[in-house]
Design an enzyme around this catalytic site. Structure first.
Site, PDB file in Angstrom:
ATOM      1  N   GLY A  12       0.814  -1.221   0.000  1.00  0.00           N
ATOM      2  CA  GLY A  12       0.000   0.000   0.000  1.00  0.00           C
ATOM      3  C   GLY A  12       0.844   1.265   0.000  1.00  0.00           C
ATOM      4  O   GLY A  12       2.082   1.209   0.115  1.00  0.00           O
ATOM      5  N   ASP A  13       0.171   2.405  -0.196  1.00  0.00           N
ATOM      6  CA  ASP A  13       0.803   3.738  -0.160  1.00  0.00           C
ATOM      7  C   ASP A  13       1.902   3.900  -1.203  1.00  0.00           C
ATOM      8  O   ASP A  13       2.873   4.633  -0.988  1.00  0.00           O
ATOM      9  CB  ASP A  13       1.379   4.028   1.246  1.00  0.00           C
ATOM     10  N   LYS A  16      -0.689   5.544  -5.585  1.00  0.00           N
ATOM     11  CA  LYS A  16      -1.761   5.272  -6.565  1.00  0.00           C
ATOM     12  C   LYS A  16      -2.576   6.523  -6.886  1.00  0.00           C
ATOM     13  O   LYS A  16      -2.869   6.807  -8.049  1.00  0.00           O
ATOM     14  CB  LYS A  16      -2.700   4.170  -6.016  1.00  0.00           C
ATOM     15  N   GLY A  40      -5.831   5.927   1.890  1.00  0.00           N
ATOM     16  CA  GLY A  40      -5.570   7.367   1.923  1.00  0.00           C
ATOM     17  C   GLY A  40      -4.763   7.662   0.687  1.00  0.00           C
ATOM     18  O   GLY A  40      -3.614   7.250   0.589  1.00  0.00           O
ATOM     19  N   HIS A  41      -5.381   8.276  -0.296  1.00  0.00           N
ATOM     20  CA  HIS A  41      -4.728   8.524  -1.583  1.00  0.00           C
ATOM     21  C   HIS A  41      -4.435  10.021  -1.708  1.00  0.00           C
ATOM     22  O   HIS A  41      -5.350  10.834  -1.731  1.00  0.00           O
ATOM     23  CB  HIS A  41      -5.613   8.021  -2.735  1.00  0.00           C
ATOM     24  N   THR A 129      -6.490  -0.262  10.342  1.00  0.00           N
ATOM     25  CA  THR A 129      -6.699   1.189  10.372  1.00  0.00           C
ATOM     26  C   THR A 129      -7.865   1.536  11.305  1.00  0.00           C
ATOM     27  O   THR A 129      -8.164   2.714  11.494  1.00  0.00           O
ATOM     28  CB  THR A 129      -7.019   1.711   8.962  1.00  0.00           C
ATOM     29  N   GLN A 222      -5.059  -0.113  -1.294  1.00  0.00           N
ATOM     30  CA  GLN A 222      -4.080  -0.997  -0.627  1.00  0.00           C
ATOM     31  C   GLN A 222      -3.050  -1.494  -1.658  1.00  0.00           C
ATOM     32  O   GLN A 222      -2.735  -0.769  -2.570  1.00  0.00           O
ATOM     33  CB  GLN A 222      -4.788  -2.170   0.084  1.00  0.00           C
TER      34      GLN A 222
HETATM   35  P1  GDP Z   1      -1.531   5.794  -2.198  1.00  0.00           P
HETATM   36  O1  GDP Z   1      -2.279   5.320  -1.004  1.00  0.00           O
HETATM   37  O2  GDP Z   1      -0.969   4.671  -3.005  1.00  0.00           O
HETATM   38  O3  GDP Z   1      -2.313   6.751  -3.045  1.00  0.00           O
HETATM   39  O4  GDP Z   1      -0.264   6.590  -1.628  1.00  0.00           O
HETATM   40  P2  GDP Z   1      -0.263   7.633  -0.373  1.00  0.00           P
HETATM   41  O5  GDP Z   1      -0.891   8.898  -0.831  1.00  0.00           O
HETATM   42  O6  GDP Z   1      -0.803   7.000   0.853  1.00  0.00           O
HETATM   43  O7  GDP Z   1       1.281   7.772  -0.128  1.00  0.00           O
HETATM   44  C1  GDP Z   1       2.163   8.258  -1.078  1.00  0.00           C
HETATM   45  C2  GDP Z   1       2.863   9.502  -0.506  1.00  0.00           C
HETATM   46  O8  GDP Z   1       3.982   9.819  -1.302  1.00  0.00           O
HETATM   47  C3  GDP Z   1       1.978  10.751  -0.554  1.00  0.00           C
HETATM   48  O9  GDP Z   1       2.324  11.572   0.534  1.00  0.00           O
HETATM   49  C4  GDP Z   1       2.351  11.393  -1.880  1.00  0.00           C
HETATM   50  O10 GDP Z   1       2.147  12.795  -1.887  1.00  0.00           O
HETATM   51  C5  GDP Z   1       3.828  11.085  -1.938  1.00  0.00           C
HETATM   52  N1  GDP Z   1       4.382  10.870  -3.280  1.00  0.00           N
HETATM   53  C6  GDP Z   1       3.789  10.326  -4.373  1.00  0.00           C
HETATM   54  N2  GDP Z   1       4.683  10.216  -5.384  1.00  0.00           N
HETATM   55  C7  GDP Z   1       5.853  10.705  -4.915  1.00  0.00           C
HETATM   56  C8  GDP Z   1       7.159  10.842  -5.479  1.00  0.00           C
HETATM   57  O11 GDP Z   1       7.433  10.455  -6.615  1.00  0.00           O
HETATM   58  N3  GDP Z   1       8.113  11.394  -4.683  1.00  0.00           N
HETATM   59  C9  GDP Z   1       7.875  11.802  -3.395  1.00  0.00           C
HETATM   60  N4  GDP Z   1       8.870  12.297  -2.696  1.00  0.00           N
HETATM   61  N5  GDP Z   1       6.654  11.677  -2.841  1.00  0.00           N
HETATM   62  C10 GDP Z   1       5.657  11.126  -3.584  1.00  0.00           C
HETATM   63  P1  IMO Z   2      -3.826   2.746   0.514  1.00  0.00           P
HETATM   64  O1  IMO Z   2      -4.971   2.555  -0.441  1.00  0.00           O
HETATM   65  C1  IMO Z   2      -1.255   0.937   3.568  1.00  0.00           C
HETATM   66  C2  IMO Z   2      -3.093  -2.070   6.164  1.00  0.00           C
HETATM   67  C3  IMO Z   2      -3.254  -1.704   7.650  1.00  0.00           C
HETATM   68  C4  IMO Z   2      -3.142  -3.072   8.277  1.00  0.00           C
HETATM   69  C5  IMO Z   2      -3.856  -3.972   7.272  1.00  0.00           C
HETATM   70  C6  IMO Z   2      -5.317  -4.256   7.593  1.00  0.00           C
HETATM   71  O2  IMO Z   2      -3.691   4.104   1.065  1.00  0.00           O
HETATM   72  O3  IMO Z   2      -2.560   2.177  -0.062  1.00  0.00           O
HETATM   73  P2  IMO Z   2      -7.548  -2.808   7.493  1.00  0.00           P
HETATM   74  O4  IMO Z   2      -7.920  -1.527   8.179  1.00  0.00           O
HETATM   75  O5  IMO Z   2      -7.620  -2.765   6.009  1.00  0.00           O
HETATM   76  O6  IMO Z   2      -8.284  -3.989   8.048  1.00  0.00           O
HETATM   77  O7  IMO Z   2      -6.001  -3.043   7.900  1.00  0.00           O
HETATM   78  O8  IMO Z   2      -3.794  -3.298   6.017  1.00  0.00           O
HETATM   79  N1  IMO Z   2      -3.694  -1.095   5.224  1.00  0.00           N
HETATM   80  C7  IMO Z   2      -2.989  -0.240   4.488  1.00  0.00           C
HETATM   81  N2  IMO Z   2      -1.655   0.014   4.457  1.00  0.00           N
HETATM   82  N3  IMO Z   2      -2.084   1.583   2.712  1.00  0.00           N
HETATM   83  C8  IMO Z   2      -3.403   1.319   2.716  1.00  0.00           C
HETATM   84  O9  IMO Z   2      -4.256   1.829   1.788  1.00  0.00           O
HETATM   85  C9  IMO Z   2      -3.921   0.404   3.664  1.00  0.00           C
HETATM   86  N4  IMO Z   2      -5.158  -0.047   3.947  1.00  0.00           N
HETATM   87  C10 IMO Z   2      -5.002  -0.978   4.893  1.00  0.00           C
HETATM   88  O10 IMO Z   2      -2.238  -0.835   8.068  1.00  0.00           O
HETATM   89  O11 IMO Z   2      -1.796  -3.474   8.322  1.00  0.00           O
HETATM   90 MG    MG Z   3      -2.257   5.537   1.073  1.00  0.00          MG
END
Ligand code: GDP
Ligand code: IMO
Ligand code: MG
Length: 421
Positions: A12-13, A16, A40-41, A129, A222
């Protein structure tokens, strides 16, 4: 026309949200297919930053239609907060965000059950979460769930029946339910907000759109290593985060899936408990966390950090059928003298290149070490500006993974994105 899918390949994170926003101009519809407000996107552009939880990431580029699919679980209270924050910043989504009648509702008691089950697990907590995701999908599968379409008929009766079942379980665990009345009020306000939106049979809507030549992008939440079937079970989420999840979460036939965009960070992170073979507990790990600002966008928890894991990535590419890779956050490695990549695992003296059933302390990552590029990548506008070491890193990954890297992200902003020829 086929539906393209964009999903995370790690835990995740991966970024996306940013890339869905970047790609949206090429599509007419963006549809979320699973997960809920555990996601959290983050999107950044024109000096503004937004974090989306249930709303798809295709809302900021023109008047594109966005869909919350049947595979998603929706918390009306959190949805209301998210929508109101967007309205305050000038984004009214009522005419361009449709919600599947078959999406399941996260009830206040699902949130309590999530906390209750976590507490009962003691030291083997998942580290969820806390948004009620697991209990809501559990009710879906055990055929006890409430769906968005249920709001339209005898809703209170259905709600009270489901709530009574949950309370019986919570009472068995002696779990404190005193907070319930407060959360319930917010939740019913959320139901009223939800009713301002158009509820659709999203499988018909998406298939009709595809049939009339419209381009659809399916947005995952995720990551593959959190998939309920293929992730590091039981430390996973409760939905299918893989490409197949787009089929069940939107009603798309497998043969109608087109490109599969797999997103990964140039290193690796994870929030919550569970195995993470390349996790770093040293200064390098701290540096990745600091430079990558690796703190959860939903819970604020520090993310665990480590080197890229190509064993896990190859596995994800295989189960997802990835056709194009997207590398994120490589700028975080800008100052590193050397960069490591895990190419295999060593388990009790044997070298293993396939992701194993049991991922535990016996696994020792086998690393390849490369020279870092030590250049500021964040201002690069074209591929021909890339330092040789950076191009070498891309070529190395493409060879190891067997899939081309078609987009490279060099910063959080929409503009810091390079589409490769
Ligand atoms: P998602 O859940 O897959 O949409 O990703 P998140 O938003 O949770 O986490 C990605 C984090 O990295 C966010 O704070 C974005 O603003 C940041 N981010 C995305 N692409 C880049 C990148 O290429 N470089 C840096 N430094 N940060 C990035
Ligand atoms: P995005 O879409 C990162 C993780 C939680 C936990 C496990 C189960 O932002 O990438 P849940 O609440 O789904 O039952 O938790 O999955 N988890 C994530 N980790 N990014 C996420 O979403 C996540 N959504 C759930 O931290 O380990
Ligand atoms: Mg995220």
């Amino acid at each position: 026309m086929k539906v393209d899918v964009l999903l995370g390949l790690q835990w995740g994170d991966e970024g996306k949200g940013k890339i869905v926003d970047v790609l949206t101009p090429d599509y007419e519809i963006v549809a979320r297919f699973q997960g809920g407000p555990n996601a959290g996107h983050t999107l950044e552009f024109e000096g503004k930053k937004y974090v989306l939880r249930s709303v798809p990431s295709g809302i900021f580029q023109g008047n594109k239609l966005n869909v919350i699919g049947n595979g998603v679980v929706l918390d009306p209270a959190l949805f209301k907060g998210e929508i109101e924050a967007l309205e305050q910043s000038g984004h009214d989504l009522k005419s361009r965000l449709y919600i599947s009648k078959k999406a399941h509702l996260i009830m206040p008691t699902h949130r309590l059950l999530d906390a209750c089950y976590e507490a009962a697990k003691g030291d083997s907590k998942i580290g969820t979460t806390g948004k009620g995701i697991g209990p809501t999908y559990t009710d879906k599968i055990s055929r006890n769930g409430l769906r968005v379409g249920d709001i339209l008929h005898n809703f209170e009766e259905k709600y009270n029946t489901a709530k009574a079942k949950h309370l019986r379980i919570l009472n068995q665990y002696n779990f404190d339910t005193s907070a319930l009345a407060g959360i319930e009020k917010e939740w019913f306000d959320g139901i009223a907000k939800l009713k301002e939106f158009t509820f659709i049979d999203s499988e018909h809507f998406i298939n009709n759109a595809v049939g009339t030549g419209k381009k659809v992008l399916a947005e995952g939440a995720q990551g593959t290593m959190l998939d309920i079937d293929f992730g590091s079970y039981p430390f996973v989420t409760s939905s299918n985060t893989i490409t197949a999840g787009a089929c069940t979460g939107l009603g798309i036939a497998p043969r109608n899936v087109g490109e599969v965009y797999g997103i990964f960070k140039a290193y690796c992170t994870r929030v919550g408990s569970g195995p993470f073979p390349t996790e770093l507990f040293d200064e390098t790990g701290d540096q990745l966390r600091k430079l990558g600002f690796e703190f959860g966008s939903v819970t604020g928890r520090p993310r665990r950090c480590g080197w890229i894991d190509l064993v896990a990535l190859r596995y994800a590419i295989m189960v997802d059928g990835v056709s194009q890779l997207i590398m994120m956050k490589s700028d975080v490695l800008d100052s590193f003298e050397t960069i490591k990549a895990c190419v295999a695992y060593e388990i009790e003296g044997k070298t293993v290149s396939e992701f194993p059933f049991e991922v535990d302390d016996r696994i020792k990552p086998v690393y390849v070490e490369m020279k870092g590029w030590q250049a500021d990548m964040t201002k690069m506008l074209k591929e021909d500006q890339f330092p040789k070491e950076f191009t070498d890193y891309i070529s190395f990954l493409e060879k190891e993974l067997g899939v081309p890297i078609s987009i490279v992200s060099l910063g959080p902003d929409r503009a810091q994105t390079i589409i490769r020829k």
